[in-house]
Motif scaffolding. Structure first.
Motif, PDB file in Angstrom:
ATOM      1  N   ILE A 201       0.851  -1.176   0.000  1.00 30.78           N
ATOM      2  CA  ILE A 201       0.000   0.000   0.000  1.00 30.78           C
ATOM      3  C   ILE A 201       0.888   1.227   0.000  1.00 30.78           C
ATOM      4  N   GLU A 202       0.546   2.214  -0.841  1.00 30.56           N
ATOM      5  CA  GLU A 202       1.340   3.439  -0.899  1.00 30.56           C
ATOM      6  C   GLU A 202       1.158   4.232   0.388  1.00 30.56           C
ATOM      7  N   HIS A 203       2.262   4.680   0.914  1.00 29.00           N
ATOM      8  CA  HIS A 203       2.289   5.351   2.201  1.00 29.00           C
ATOM      9  C   HIS A 203       2.804   6.766   2.006  1.00 29.00           C
ATOM     10  N   ASP A 204       2.201   7.739   2.701  1.00 26.08           N
ATOM     11  CA  ASP A 204       2.667   9.116   2.619  1.00 26.08           C
ATOM     12  C   ASP A 204       3.941   9.250   3.440  1.00 26.08           C
ATOM     13  N   ASN A 205       5.030   9.670   2.796  1.00 25.94           N
ATOM     14  CA  ASN A 205       6.316   9.759   3.488  1.00 25.94           C
ATOM     15  C   ASN A 205       6.331  10.854   4.554  1.00 25.94           C
ATOM     16  N   ASP A 206       5.508  11.886   4.367  1.00 27.06           N
ATOM     17  CA  ASP A 206       5.481  12.986   5.326  1.00 27.06           C
ATOM     18  C   ASP A 206       4.492  12.752   6.462  1.00 27.06           C
ATOM     19  N   ASP A 207       3.436  12.022   6.181  1.00 29.24           N
ATOM     20  CA  ASP A 207       2.414  11.749   7.191  1.00 29.24           C
ATOM     21  C   ASP A 207       2.196  10.248   7.250  1.00 29.24           C
TER      22      ASP A 207
END
Length: 258
Positions: free
Chosen positions: A94-100
């Motif tokens: 699953i794509e994950h937000d690197n900042d959040d």
């Protein structure tokens, strides 16, 4: 799972895609009394494995040997997280937000992965607040309902525009039980002037249950809720490059969530 064994997640990248490498790894695990529960590709050159081991020291010995092998690079060897289990099932991460770190991104063609992921979250018997962002008609509400069914939870709209505008002002006693998923449309709930609905939302937010809020940005903007209160934020798009349009400010009475 047998309580004598522990589950681990191994992910490695192939440096030399030579025949027999998987057999070599499997044989090594067999000698260390480690069994492979599930295996799948989780990227073009990566494989993920769910393992069972009698103790942690067996896994540490496995890691020591694997890191000396030139054909592979060990990426992860840890107790399995939910994202690891989903990757094994569906063959991709699953794509994950690197900042959040609490924000997870999906596109419409991956609704099956989204439903599986959210359903697993809903199965946890605890307070859980999930926000869902997405443009109109992208499948937000349908995904939430499908995940509730997969998690064997009863879904309940407190506010919605799915078929017609819904604004609940009270609950039946059986609707207060912990196996419900309460679905709130942030745009509708912050627009209504009905004090009974506002009081109901305040009451439900205190329940130790699963709450899902569509349009979380609008909800945060118009209530005393903050993004730190959310456990997860789900973003759903029609395509990777689609921009999610955040709804504009709605009219409301000041400080109605005090």
């Amino acid at each position: 799972m047998d309580h004598k064994f522990e589950e681990w997640y191994l992910e490695y990248e192939l440096c030399q895609n030579r025949p027999g490498i998987l057999g070599d790894i499997a044989s090594l695990m067999g000698m260390l009394q480690i069994s492979i529960v599930t295996i799948n590709g989780v990227d073009l050159q990566r494989r993920g494995m769910l393992l069972k081991a009698p103790a942690a020291d067996h896994v540490h010995r496995l890691e020591h040997i694997l890191r000396k092998m030139e054909a592979i690079v060990v990426i992860k060897l840890r107790r399995p997280k939910l994202r690891d289990r989903i990757a094994i099932r569906h063959g991709r991460y699953i794509e994950h937000d690197n900042d959040d770190k609490k924000t997870f991104k999906f596109v419409r063609e991956d609704l099956g992965v989204l439903v599986d992921f959210v359903a697993e979250l809903m199965k946890e018997e605890r307070h859980l607040l999930i926000g869902v962002r997405g443009n109109p008609r992208v499948g937000k509400t349908e995904s939430i309902v499908a995940a509730s069914v997969c998690a064997n939870k009863r879904w309940l709209f407190l506010s919605s525009t799915l078929m017609k505008q819904t604004v609940r002002t009270s609950l039946f006693e059986e609707e207060r039980e912990g196996d419900h998923v309460y679905i709130i449309d942030g745009a509708v709930s912050t627009r209504t002037m009905d004090e009974r609905h506002r009081q109901l939302i305040r009451e439900v937010m205190r329940l130790p249950s699963v709450k899902v809020i569509e349009h979380p940005d609008l909800y945060v903007r118009n209530t005393d809720c903050v993004f730190e209160d959310f456990d997860y934020i789900i973003e759903l798009r029609n395509s990777q490059d689609e921009e999610i349009i955040i709804p504009q400010e709605t009219h409301r009475e000041a400080e109605w969530f005090e």
